[in-house]
Design a protein around this motif. Structure first.
Motif, PDB file in Angstrom:
ATOM      1  N   UNK A   1       0.815  -1.204   0.000  1.00  0.00           N
ATOM      2  CA  UNK A   1       0.000   0.000   0.000  1.00  0.00           C
ATOM      3  C   UNK A   1       0.852   1.259   0.000  1.00  0.00           C
ATOM      4  N   UNK A   2       1.964   1.236   0.730  1.00  0.00           N
ATOM      5  CA  UNK A   2       2.857   2.392   0.758  1.00  0.00           C
ATOM      6  C   UNK A   2       3.499   2.641  -0.605  1.00  0.00           C
ATOM      7  N   UNK A   3       3.585   1.609  -1.434  1.00  0.00           N
ATOM      8  CA  UNK A   3       4.134   1.740  -2.796  1.00  0.00           C
ATOM      9  C   UNK A   3       3.041   1.988  -3.825  1.00  0.00           C
ATOM     10  N   UNK A   4       1.829   2.265  -3.360  1.00  0.00           N
ATOM     11  CA  UNK A   4       0.688   2.557  -4.239  1.00  0.00           C
ATOM     12  C   UNK A   4       0.336   1.377  -5.146  1.00  0.00           C
ATOM     13  N   UNK A   5       0.499   0.156  -4.622  1.00  0.00           N
ATOM     14  CA  UNK A   5       0.053  -1.038  -5.341  1.00  0.00           C
ATOM     15  C   UNK A   5      -1.357  -1.351  -4.852  1.00  0.00           C
ATOM     16  N   UNK A   6      -2.298  -1.522  -5.772  1.00  0.00           N
ATOM     17  CA  UNK A   6      -3.687  -1.742  -5.418  1.00  0.00           C
ATOM     18  C   UNK A   6      -3.885  -2.964  -4.544  1.00  0.00           C
ATOM     19  N   UNK A   7      -4.951  -2.922  -3.734  1.00  0.00           N
ATOM     20  CA  UNK A   7      -5.204  -4.016  -2.792  1.00  0.00           C
ATOM     21  C   UNK A   7      -5.455  -5.334  -3.508  1.00  0.00           C
ATOM     22  N   UNK A   8      -6.192  -5.290  -4.626  1.00  0.00           N
ATOM     23  CA  UNK A   8      -6.487  -6.520  -5.365  1.00  0.00           C
ATOM     24  C   UNK A   8      -5.210  -7.141  -5.930  1.00  0.00           C
ATOM     25  N   UNK A   9      -4.377  -6.290  -6.541  1.00  0.00           N
ATOM     26  CA  UNK A   9      -3.124  -6.789  -7.094  1.00  0.00           C
ATOM     27  C   UNK A   9      -2.203  -7.281  -5.991  1.00  0.00           C
ATOM     28  N   UNK A  10      -2.176  -6.567  -4.857  1.00  0.00           N
ATOM     29  CA  UNK A  10      -1.328  -6.990  -3.737  1.00  0.00           C
ATOM     30  C   UNK A  10      -1.783  -8.337  -3.190  1.00  0.00           C
ATOM     31  N   UNK A  11      -3.114  -8.534  -3.107  1.00  0.00           N
ATOM     32  CA  UNK A  11      -3.622  -9.827  -2.644  1.00  0.00           C
ATOM     33  C   UNK A  11      -3.211 -10.958  -3.563  1.00  0.00           C
ATOM     34  N   UNK A  12      -3.201 -10.703  -4.861  1.00  0.00           N
ATOM     35  CA  UNK A  12      -2.772 -11.729  -5.821  1.00  0.00           C
ATOM     36  C   UNK A  12      -1.293 -12.050  -5.646  1.00  0.00           C
ATOM     37  N   UNK A  13      -0.479 -11.005  -5.460  1.00  0.00           N
ATOM     38  CA  UNK A  13       0.952 -11.225  -5.236  1.00  0.00           C
ATOM     39  C   UNK A  13       1.179 -12.002  -3.936  1.00  0.00           C
ATOM     40  N   UNK A  14       0.393 -11.669  -2.897  1.00  0.00           N
ATOM     41  CA  UNK A  14       0.559 -12.372  -1.619  1.00  0.00           C
ATOM     42  C   UNK A  14       0.294 -13.858  -1.791  1.00  0.00           C
TER      43      UNK A  14
END
Length: 914
Positions: free
Chosen positions: A835-848
């Motif tokens: 989130x601090x890098x302005x990566x969207x929550x949906x995309x971050x969840x996929x990466x996780x």
């Protein structure tokens, strides 16, 4: 007239020139000596730097410690009967006191294995230290009363720490009368007005004498009449925030009125407290945590039990060694108590982790002192009237096994796993060892795979049977290792270990080696006039064996119904041993089928066994178990148990040699056989929530989920096959649920190749993080890091810790199969970082899900994570295909396959974790 040439002679070659050069050198030397003398005089005149203050280690009276501990009564939680510390925990406390006294190292192994609580050890050691303090006369208001000298401090650290460390200590209560009186004697020293952290501790503990069991609601409860063992020693991590249940009397204070009295709180301060437990997690920065502890702890409790090793990961030896090395550099006087729970780990801890190597190239390793103590119970305390265990039975021990093609195939895969580990591919080595476990597990079945499949389908449903059979499939592992881009495929190009494994599994469809081995011992149980018990690795396998053998031996079914012969899992022998002596002595024979090496030793360590014991296992398991039994017999302090173990070791070694398989000399432990039960799909995520939902399906399976967990349902109203999402709280009777369990994931892995997909996602994740980090408007990397950490708003994240997450240059250049995720390892921190890098929550969840979790050992089941991953493919196919054009066919096949895993909801009910 001759013209003058200025350089007819070499310059500086005259006698006077040489004299000038000599004088210049002497002057320069004299000047240097003068400056050195001035520097020395200045140093001598300057004040000497202050010497580092080293606290003198107090010698502890171990005998008095143990006397004090023996004199302290305990209670099981909620019970009135008095209890005492078990011999196993008494040995742990004795060893802890010894290493805290002299700063040495020891390794202790309770046997049979018990779940050791590091919190309990710290609590018991504190009770012993306080109770062993010398008596003295103290003046109180003009009169002299009996008091006590200041006790030894107990400041301990535990590694690796987890919340489960406290579980057992919370089941034991410390008698308030005895412990409160001792602390009141210590408190008398401070009645004239002095203050320190010890006073705060004794003041709080002296109050427990006033407990009556009455809670804040006005009712009386036995479980609140005494404090629990976990709340008499405060604990906290060296860095970061601490939990609310980490202070003195945290449980009693919240449930009773004892909190109304005032205190200074110094006893809860890690910088001041005399009694404290530092908690260091396995994934923390060890050196930073140890440096944060300003005053050296007295003891480090190094947990090397099975649960802790799993917590540390595949490189648990390296992390344990790192902890020991850092501790010796930062706190060299701290003693180390290591706790093991199997002979191989016990020896590894003594030699490889805590051993001392003599000087010289060929210097031998001096092992750390060790103790093996018999643990007759898994509890911390036992009833006071309990006596010593008496060993009965186990007079005659027979051993039989197999090697053959299965053994040769396993050896070939083991060589592949070792090669991958040596060449720096730990993930590939883990996959190869998983393949070994699957092959061994299948070879140890009491029937063929085809027969097991038919049995499961007849007893359950097709979907449930497919889920249960997932642990016997190797296609996904072979696909991962055989990928042309993987290191394993290159290493295995000449040996052909993967082809051997594939052919072995095909042969197991017809028969397994254990099938005929078990059939050879059945007739003796049918002819015998005494009772027999057959112990399998699970009740499921026991039922399968009984069903299959009943066809060839009709008399067996009659004997099982009359309980003349008992088939069961690991608990069946315990159930027989708990019968009255007259009933259990009717069982004269026990046959242990396909046990693990630890299961063999644990069974042989039971106080009661039938007279005749037969062990059936593969040659590898027998060889390793024989080696461990021999070592354990040398260490254990129970003569009758040692004789039983030596008897087995001799029989097993002889039988292995007769089979044609020589005794294994190397030190790599064999892979244990496991028969997991996959009838429950846990989607709760293990987040500690107490209120969950249980969705019972008509095929016998059950889904455990949180109320807001999205469940995949088949939409009957659609013209074509369609799947939709619905919260678990909205699922109702009659709905058709797609069960994304172990069987689904195993088949999906062969199609989608989770590890390959994970590696690709890691590369995309690293490139995106590098791009977003570079875009932070700061002039330097350090400034960017400070800005990033500030935006995250997490006090536990420092710029040094975040530097690892953005140090991605090497990872981006690595081959795909070598890439590892540089990312936070817990989901909350990961989401704040992205989130601090302005990566969207949906995309971050996929990466996780794919870049972090899926890259971990794929045999560790993160059910909720993979459920979410495949849920997106099923419920949003167009987006999935658009984002994965290269996998269009695989996604379509996956959606068609999902039809086979649809089950009808029978009942939805509330479910509470125990």
């Amino acid at each position: 007239m001759a013209r003058f040439r200025p350089h007819q002679k070499p310059p500086g070659n005259e006698l006077q020139d040489r004299a000038d050069q000599r004088q210049a050198a002497m002057d320069k030397r004299q000047e240097l000596l003068s400056r050195m003398a001035q520097s020395k005089a200045a140093r001598q005149a300057a004040p000497a730097p202050p010497k580092e203050i080293v606290h003198e280690r107090a010698t502890r009276d171990i005998g008095r410690y143990m006397e004090a501990l023996a004199g302290q009564p305990f209670h099981q939680l909620g019970q009135l009967d008095t209890a005492e510390v078990t011999p196993a925990y008494a040995q742990l406390v004795r060893s802890a006191a010894q290493v805290a006294s002299d700063g040495s190292t020891q390794v202790v192994m309770p046997w049979p294995p018990v779940r050791v609580s590091s919190s309990a050890i710290a609590g018991l050691l504190t009770i012993a230290a306080i109770g062993s303090a010398d008596a003295e006369q103290v003046e109180v208001q003009g009169s002299w009363e009996a008091g006590r000298h200041r006790s030894d401090r107990v400041r301990a650290a535990v590694f690796p720490y987890a919340r489960s460390t406290h579980a057992q200590a919370r089941q034991v209560q410390v008698d308030r009368h005895a412990f409160g009186a001792v602390n009141f004697d210590h408190l008398k020293r401070y009645l004239h007005g002095s203050e320190d952290a010890a006073k705060d501790f004794h003041q709080v503990m002296a109050r427990i004498r006033k407990l009556t069991g009455r809670a804040s609601d006005g009712r009386d409860y036995t479980e609140f009449e005494h404090p629990i063992l976990d709340e008499i020693v405060p604990h906290a991590p060296p860095r970061g925030d601490r939990s609310s249940n980490s202070t003195l009397l945290w449980r009693t204070r919240s449930k009773t009125d004892i909190a109304t009295q005032r205190r200074s709180g110094d006893a809860d301060d890690p910088a001041k407290a005399d009694f404290f437990l530092y908690t260091i997690r396995g994934d923390s920065r060890i050196d930073a945590d140890l440096r944060a502890i300003k005053d050296s702890p007295d003891i480090l409790i190094l947990d090397l039990t099975r649960t802790a090793r799993i917590r540390l990961g595949w490189d648990w030896m390296g992390k344990a060694a790192e902890m020991v090395t850092c501790l010796r550099q930062i706190h060299p006087t701290t003693g180390i108590l290591a706790i093991a729970d199997d002979p191989w780990t016990y020896r590894t801890a003594r030699f490889d982790i805590l051993g001392t190597k003599r000087p010289g190239r060929s210097g031998k390793v001096i092992p750390a002192p060790g103790h093996v103590t018999y643990s007759e119970t898994a509890e911390i305390v036992r009833p006071t009237a309990a006596g010593a265990s008496v060993f009965e039975g186990g007079v005659s021990i027979d051993v039989d096994g197999f090697f053959g093609d299965a053994g040769h195939g396993i050896e070939a895969i083991r060589r592949l796993a070792n090669s991958l580990a040596d060449r720096g591919d730990p993930n590939g080595a883990t996959t190869a060892r998983n393949l070994i476990a699957t092959v061994r597990r299948t070879a140890s079945l009491p029937g063929s795979l085809a027969e097991l499949c038919r049995f499961l389908e007849s007893e359950t449903s097709t979907a449930a049977a497919d889920d249960l059979l997932a642990v016997y499939r190797v296609n996904a592992d072979i696909a991962d290792l055989g990928d042309p881009r993987s290191l394993a495929s290159q290493v295995d190009a000449l040996d052909g270990a993967l082809d051997t494994a594939r052919n072995l599994m095909r042969s197991f469809d017809g028969a397994t080696p254990m099938t005929t081995l078990l059939e050879s011992v059945i007739p003796s149980a049918l002819r015998s006039s005494s009772k027999s018990v057959f112990v399998f690795r699970s009740d499921l396998v026991a039922e399968f064996a009984a069903n299959r053998l009943d066809l060839a031996h009709p008399k067996l079914g009659q004997r099982i119904e009359s309980e003349f012969v008992r088939f069961g899992g690991e608990r069946v022998l315990s159930a027989v041993s708990e019968l009255p002596p007259a009933a259990r002595n009717q069982f004269k024979r026990v046959v242990i089928v396909a046990p693990t090496r630890n299961a063999i030793l644990t069974t042989l360590s039971q106080p009661w066994l039938p007279e005749h014991v037969t062990v059936l296992a593969d040659a590898d398991t027998l060889a390793f178990a024989a080696r461990d039994a021999e070592r354990l017999a040398e260490e254990i302090d129970v003569a009758s148990l040692g004789a039983r173990l030596r008897n087995f070791a001799a029989k097993a070694s002889k039988r292995v040699e007769e089979i044609g398989r020589h005794v294994v000399r190397f030190e790599i432990p064999t892979d244990d056989v496991d028969f997991p039960n996959a009838s429950v799909i846990d989607l709760s995520g293990g987040r500690g929530e107490r209120s969950l939902l249980a969705i019972d399906l008509k095929n016998g399976q059950r889904i455990i989920a949180r109320r807001n967990t999205e469940i995949v349902l088949r939409d009957d109203g659609a013209a074509t096959t369609s799947f939709v999402e619905r919260a678990a709280s909205l699922v109702k009777e009659g709905d058709e649920v797609c069960v994304i369990g172990h069987g689904f994931i195993e088949r999906a892995r062969a199609l989608v190749n989770i590890q390959r997909t994970a590696a690709q996602e890691i590369r995309d994740y690293h490139e995106l993080v590098a791009e977003r980090f570079a875009a932070i408007p700061e002039p330097s990397t350090a400034a960017k890091l400070r800005s990033l950490v500030s935006t995250m708003g997490d006090s536990t994240v420092t710029p040094e810790r975040a530097r690892y997450w953005i140090d991605l240059g090497d990872e981006i250049e690595k081959p795909l199969h070598d890439v590892v995720p540089h990312a936070p390892q817990d989901e909350a921190t990961f989401m704040r970082f992205t989130g601090a890098l302005n990566i969207g929550e949906r995309m971050a969840g996929n990466f996780w899900r794919w870049a972090v979790v899926a890259q971990r050992s794929h045999r560790v089941r993160f059910g909720n994570v993979f459920h979410d991953a495949f849920r997106g493919i099923l419920t949003d196919p167009h987006a999935a295909i658009a984002s994965n054009r290269d996998h269009t066919d695989q996604i379509r096949i996956l959606r068609s396959m999902a039809e086979e895993y649809v089950a009808i909801v029978d009942k939805v009910r509330s479910y509470r974790e125990s």
